[in-house]
Write a protein that holds these residues in place. Sequence first.
Motif, mmCIF file in Angstrom:
data_model
loop_
_atom_site.group_PDB
_atom_site.id
_atom_site.type_symbol
_atom_site.label_atom_id
_atom_site.label_comp_id
_atom_site.label_asym_id
_atom_site.label_seq_id
_atom_site.Cartn_x
_atom_site.Cartn_y
_atom_site.Cartn_z
ATOM 1 N N ASP A 1 37.199 37.764 42.417
ATOM 2 C CA ASP A 1 37.161 39.043 43.126
ATOM 3 C C ASP A 1 35.893 39.820 42.809
ATOM 4 O OD1 ASP A 1 39.486 38.757 44.562
ATOM 5 O OD2 ASP A 1 40.759 39.713 43.059
ATOM 6 N N PRO B 1 40.301 43.161 46.963
ATOM 7 C CA PRO B 1 39.928 42.926 45.553
ATOM 8 C C PRO B 1 40.104 44.151 44.668
ATOM 9 C CG PRO B 1 38.285 41.979 47.018
ATOM 10 C CD PRO B 1 39.190 42.796 47.873
ATOM 11 N N SER C 1 40.548 37.314 39.098
ATOM 12 C CA SER C 1 39.759 38.515 38.800
ATOM 13 C C SER C 1 38.267 38.209 38.806
ATOM 14 C CB SER C 1 40.171 39.080 37.439
ATOM 15 O OG SER C 1 41.529 39.457 37.444
ATOM 16 N N THR D 1 33.139 40.752 45.892
ATOM 17 C CA THR D 1 32.569 42.045 46.265
ATOM 18 C C THR D 1 31.081 42.138 45.933
ATOM 19 O OG1 THR D 1 33.340 42.928 44.141
ATOM 20 C CG2 THR D 1 34.759 43.261 46.041
ATOM 21 N N THR E 1 36.669 48.119 41.359
ATOM 22 C CA THR E 1 36.952 46.684 41.459
ATOM 23 C C THR E 1 36.408 45.922 40.259
ATOM 24 O OG1 THR E 1 36.869 46.826 43.877
ATOM 25 C CG2 THR E 1 36.654 44.641 42.900
ATOM 26 N N ASN F 1 38.995 44.459 37.285
ATOM 27 C CA ASN F 1 39.090 43.003 37.092
ATOM 28 C C ASN F 1 38.527 42.568 35.745
ATOM 29 O OD1 ASN F 1 40.136 41.644 39.718
ATOM 30 N ND2 ASN F 1 38.690 43.164 40.468
ATOM 31 N N ASN G 1 43.977 44.349 43.880
ATOM 32 C CA ASN G 1 44.554 43.238 43.113
ATOM 33 C C ASN G 1 44.832 43.580 41.648
ATOM 34 O OD1 ASN G 1 44.827 41.516 45.252
ATOM 35 N ND2 ASN G 1 42.968 40.352 44.830
ATOM 36 N N ASP H 1 39.374 32.666 46.697
ATOM 37 C CA ASP H 1 40.422 33.675 46.691
ATOM 38 C C ASP H 1 41.694 33.141 47.355
ATOM 39 O OD1 ASP H 1 40.803 36.104 45.565
ATOM 40 O OD2 ASP H 1 39.530 37.214 46.929
#
Length: 364
Positions: A103, A316, A100, A107, A71, A75, A319, A144
Motif C-alpha cells: 500500500d 490504502p 501494508s 500510493t 497512509t 502502514n 486499510n 494488492d
Amino acid sequence: MQNCRISTLLQFQFQIKLVMSFVFLFPGSHFYCMELGNDTEISEFLLLGFSQEPELQPLIFGLFLSMYLITVFGNLLIMLAVSSDAHLHTPMYFFLSNLSFVDICFTSTTIPKMLWNIQTQSKVITYEGCITQIYFFLLSALLDIFLLTVMAYDRFVAICHPLHYMVIMNPRLCFLLVLVSWTISVLNSLLQSLILLQLSFCTVVEIPDFFCDLSQITQLACSDTFLNNMVMYLTVVLLGGGPLAGILYSYSKIVSCICRISSVQGKYKAFSTCASHLSVVSLFFCTSLGVYLSSPATHSSHSSATASVMYTVVTPMLNPFIYSLRNKDIKGALKRFFVMASLKRSIILDLKKCPRLQISKSQS
C-alpha cells in the motif's frame, strides 16, 4: 534525351510536393499520424489533474499530502508492530505486513509526482517517467489484489477449519503464496509495459488524470492498439475477476460458518469484521474494474479521476484502520514497542548524565 530526364525529374518533384501538401492539408489523417510517430519521438506527457483553477491547487495539495502521510505512517506502524512483537508472527499478520508495504508503494507511485507538479506549477511527466510509473502502478495494484485474496483465504481457513489452521497455513505455504503473487505481478507489469513501448503517439499527449493510467495512455496512441486492448481486458478479467471470485467464495463460506455460532455476541463480532473487510474489497474492486472495463464513449475524465482516487488513495489509507488499528493485538504491540523505546531512551540519557557508571560498565 536530356529533355526526357528533366521532365522525369520535374514529375518526381511534383509528386513529392503533392504528397507533402496532402499531409499538411489533412493533418488528422492516419498517414500523418504514422509519419509523425516514426519521425519524431514523444518526450513528455501532460497530467491535467483534477482542476485547472489556481485557487483550488493549495486545497488539493493539502488534502492529498495529508492523505499520503496518513497512509504512509499508518502502514509503517503496522509493519513496525508486526516485526517487533513475536506474538504477531502469525500467517494473518505476515500477510498484513506485506499488504501494508504494498500500500505504501501503491500510493508512492502516483501521489508524490502529483504533489510535485502542483508545487512547481507544472503538468509535465517524461515519457520514461510515465512508462516507469505505469510499471510500478500495475505491480502494486495486482499485488494488492493477490494479497487481499490470500488474506481472505487465511480467514476462511481460520474460521472454517480452526483445528487444522497451523497445519494448513504453515510458513512454507505462506512464503510460497507471497512469492507467487510477486512473480505473477512482475511478469504482468513487464508484459504490459513492453507492449506499450510498441505504440506511437501523435500530437495529443494530454492525460485527463493525475497519473499515467494504462487505459488512457492506450487511447492516446495513433497506432494500432488492438493487441494492447486485448491483453489489458484479458488481464483484468483473469487477474482481477479470478481473485474477486475467490474472495467472494471465501467470505460466503465464512458467513455460513458464522451462522452456526451459538453466541450472539460472537456472531456480531465476526460479522462486523467480515463487513469491514468486504467494504474495503468492494471499494477497491468496484472502482478499479469500473475504470478499466468502462468503454471510452461513457468514460468521462472527471468520473475516472474520482474512481482512481478511491482505489489508489482512499483504500490504502483506510486499510490500516480497518484491518489493524482496531485490532487489540496491534494496539498492544504498539504500546509495548513505545514503552520499550521510552525505557531505552531514558536509560541512555541516564548513562550520559552519569559518566562514571558508563566507564565502570565499559571496564567490566
